[in-house]
Design a protein around this motif. Sequence first.
Motif, PDB file in Angstrom:
ATOM      1  N   LEU A 128      -8.291 -14.046  34.796  1.00  0.00           N
ATOM      2  CA  LEU A 128      -9.366 -13.057  34.698  1.00  0.00           C
ATOM      3  C   LEU A 128      -8.969 -12.001  33.685  1.00  0.00           C
ATOM      4  O   LEU A 128      -7.811 -11.589  33.626  1.00  0.00           O
ATOM      5  N   TYR A 129      -9.952 -11.566  32.886  1.00  0.00           N
ATOM      6  CA  TYR A 129      -9.722 -10.441  31.998  1.00  0.00           C
ATOM      7  C   TYR A 129     -10.927  -9.527  31.978  1.00  0.00           C
ATOM      8  O   TYR A 129     -11.997  -9.877  32.443  1.00  0.00           O
ATOM      9  N   ARG A 130     -10.695  -8.334  31.460  1.00  0.00           N
ATOM     10  CA  ARG A 130     -11.759  -7.333  31.342  1.00  0.00           C
ATOM     11  C   ARG A 130     -11.838  -6.947  29.872  1.00  0.00           C
ATOM     12  O   ARG A 130     -10.830  -6.616  29.252  1.00  0.00           O
ATOM     13  N   PHE A 131     -13.048  -6.995  29.353  1.00  0.00           N
ATOM     14  CA  PHE A 131     -13.261  -6.523  27.991  1.00  0.00           C
ATOM     15  C   PHE A 131     -13.839  -5.128  28.025  1.00  0.00           C
ATOM     16  O   PHE A 131     -14.777  -4.847  28.767  1.00  0.00           O
ATOM     17  N   HIS A 132     -13.253  -4.262  27.218  1.00  0.00           N
ATOM     18  CA  HIS A 132     -13.770  -2.919  26.996  1.00  0.00           C
ATOM     19  C   HIS A 132     -14.529  -3.008  25.678  1.00  0.00           C
ATOM     20  O   HIS A 132     -13.950  -3.355  24.646  1.00  0.00           O
ATOM     21  N   LEU A 133     -15.833  -2.738  25.726  1.00  0.00           N
ATOM     22  CA  LEU A 133     -16.709  -2.893  24.570  1.00  0.00           C
ATOM     23  C   LEU A 133     -17.401  -1.577  24.253  1.00  0.00           C
ATOM     24  O   LEU A 133     -17.628  -0.752  25.148  1.00  0.00           O
ATOM     25  N   THR A 134     -17.779  -1.432  22.988  1.00  0.00           N
ATOM     26  CA  THR A 134     -18.530  -0.268  22.553  1.00  0.00           C
ATOM     27  C   THR A 134     -19.804  -0.760  21.875  1.00  0.00           C
ATOM     28  O   THR A 134     -19.730  -1.563  20.937  1.00  0.00           O
TER      29      THR A 134
END
Length: 173
Positions: A128-134
């Motif tokens: 599992l991963y989390r993407f931080h997006l703008t």
Amino acid sequence: MNRTIRTRTAVAAGAVALVAAALGAFTAGVGVARGDDEQDRRNKAAQREVAALFDQWNATLQSGDPEKVAARYAADAVLLPTASPRIRTNRAEIADYFEHFLQKKPYGERLRSVVTVLDADSAIDAGLYRFHLTDPGTGAAEQVDARYSYEYEKRGGRWLIVNHHSSVLPAES
């Protein structure tokens, strides 16, 4: 008396042979145990090496260059991306996906990883991963949790992604 001495000598020699055989088997067993320890150490080192490939891929995302990201994939790689319904099956299609994805200035954070080393030239990293997006238009930040799997092959001495699947983590039901 001579016969008794010979018999005892033969019995003693047999006992020594049995003990030597037993010690040989024990020593061989110890050798195997040491070999298993050595194999465990090599496997853990390979797992760390494969786990570090995610960090390298993530750092390449920070470059903002879709060609650099695509270069981490084999020419015949398959990408099932997080933010696109299209399957990408060659380097040009993979670079195209990242050209759009990188506009969101993604930064990946691994939440859980399970690395399986299949052999000296292939491994799988799934988790599992989390993407931080703008958002490029509004500047609004968002986080997207996803599950992933990377299949790696060592080609020409270099680890390349040959299969990468990423999908948004569904809500618990």
